[in-house]
Design a protein around this motif. Sequence first.
Motif, PDB file in Angstrom:
ATOM      1  N   UNK A  35       0.676  -1.238   0.101  1.00 43.62           N
ATOM      2  CA  UNK A  35       0.179   0.076   0.173  1.00 43.62           C
ATOM      3  C   UNK A  35       0.784   1.156   0.076  1.00 43.62           C
ATOM      4  N   UNK A  36       1.744   1.149   0.901  1.00 46.72           N
ATOM      5  CA  UNK A  36       2.815   2.361   0.922  1.00 46.72           C
ATOM      6  C   UNK A  36       3.482   2.673  -0.482  1.00 46.72           C
ATOM      7  N   UNK A  37       3.923   1.455  -0.957  1.00 47.37           N
ATOM      8  CA  UNK A  37       4.640   1.544  -2.077  1.00 47.37           C
ATOM      9  C   UNK A  37       3.997   2.242  -3.115  1.00 47.37           C
ATOM     10  N   UNK A  38       2.379   1.760  -3.295  1.00 44.51           N
ATOM     11  CA  UNK A  38       1.903   2.099  -4.505  1.00 44.51           C
ATOM     12  C   UNK A  38       1.229   3.872  -4.212  1.00 44.51           C
ATOM     13  N   UNK A  39       1.105   4.051  -3.053  1.00 44.18           N
ATOM     14  CA  UNK A  39       0.722   5.328  -2.475  1.00 44.18           C
ATOM     15  C   UNK A  39       1.854   6.603  -2.995  1.00 44.18           C
ATOM     16  N   UNK A  40       3.200   5.828  -2.357  1.00 45.73           N
ATOM     17  CA  UNK A  40       4.240   6.813  -2.763  1.00 45.73           C
ATOM     18  C   UNK A  40       4.287   6.831  -4.266  1.00 45.73           C
ATOM     19  N   UNK A  42       1.842   7.181  -6.436  1.00 49.49           N
ATOM     20  CA  UNK A  42       1.159   8.269  -6.882  1.00 49.49           C
ATOM     21  C   UNK A  42       1.413   9.742  -6.296  1.00 49.49           C
ATOM     22  N   UNK A  43       1.842   9.777  -5.046  1.00 50.33           N
ATOM     23  CA  UNK A  43       2.530  10.632  -4.388  1.00 50.33           C
ATOM     24  C   UNK A  43       3.627  11.466  -5.329  1.00 50.33           C
ATOM     25  N   UNK A  70      -7.442   8.624  -1.597  1.00 50.37           N
ATOM     26  CA  UNK A  70      -8.542   8.573  -2.351  1.00 50.37           C
ATOM     27  C   UNK A  70      -8.425   7.381  -3.133  1.00 50.37           C
ATOM     28  N   UNK A  71      -7.602   7.139  -3.709  1.00 50.87           N
ATOM     29  CA  UNK A  71      -7.162   6.045  -4.797  1.00 50.87           C
ATOM     30  C   UNK A  71      -7.175   4.683  -4.190  1.00 50.87           C
ATOM     31  N   UNK A  72      -6.704   4.745  -2.666  1.00 52.52           N
ATOM     32  CA  UNK A  72      -6.616   3.367  -2.121  1.00 52.52           C
ATOM     33  C   UNK A  72      -7.206   3.567  -0.647  1.00 52.52           C
ATOM     34  N   UNK A  73      -8.425   4.254  -0.630  1.00 47.87           N
ATOM     35  CA  UNK A  73      -9.136   4.495   0.420  1.00 47.87           C
ATOM     36  C   UNK A  73      -9.512   3.016   1.278  1.00 47.87           C
ATOM     37  N   UNK A  74     -10.104   2.117   0.723  1.00 46.22           N
ATOM     38  CA  UNK A  74     -10.117   0.779   1.411  1.00 46.22           C
ATOM     39  C   UNK A  74      -9.011   0.226   2.324  1.00 46.22           C
ATOM     40  N   UNK A  75      -8.027   0.015   1.502  1.00 45.66           N
ATOM     41  CA  UNK A  75      -6.932  -0.379   1.881  1.00 45.66           C
ATOM     42  C   UNK A  75      -6.051   0.421   2.871  1.00 45.66           C
ATOM     43  N   UNK A  76      -6.337   1.661   2.993  1.00 48.88           N
ATOM     44  CA  UNK A  76      -5.699   2.689   4.016  1.00 48.88           C
ATOM     45  C   UNK A  76      -6.652   2.396   5.385  1.00 48.88           C
TER      46      UNK A  76
END
Length: 213
Positions: A35-40, A42-43, A70-76
């Motif tokens: 999750x952090x890898x994918x969110x970073x 996007x960031x 917002x893109x990974x709301x459920x996993x967050x």
Amino acid sequence: MHKIYNSKQNMKKLVLLLILVGNVAFAQKLTKEQLIDKMSDVGCECATKQQVTKENLEITLGLCILEALNKYEKDVERHYGKNVITNDKKMEELGYDIGLKMGAKCPSVFMNMVDEESDTNGEEVVEEIPDAVLTGKISEIKSEQFLTFVVKEDSGKNNQFILLSSFDNAFLLTDKVLKVSDAVDVTYYEMDLFDAKLGKFVSFKIVTDIVKK
């Protein structure tokens, strides 16, 4: 007629199998590290489109992290709980995790600030600084999102290092060859990474080589 019937039955089984496989794939969830890898990612993509300066750093990174959230709301929600935005403690934790990963993935985003400062101070001569070497004994090793370890010098001073990239002797750390109390020589350089929890850049010692004595 019997062959036609069997054909229809097989088709139904195939459709059912495809539905089950699709449901299993859909049900797969990201681990916290994924999750952090994918969110970073996007960031970084979001931030590289902006002109990051000292003045807009906090708001720019905040908006980029919200885009990733917002893109990974459920996993967050699964890893950090619900209503993260309104929970200061959880938001700080999430921002810290993403900010640290972004600092390693897209340091050029933050270098814009350094370049801007250099421009305001006139022409600057860039001098390459060789990696430093520190000798001491390992007092702590942690394997979390990043592998970090502490080396204690003879003077008693503790120095924390972080492993960000591969090098020839990296296996001594990744394969857990080195243990607490082992004497080592550590080659490293220092890099300023953005600490989202503190809201400022913090100097980290990045290991580039390590030798057991």
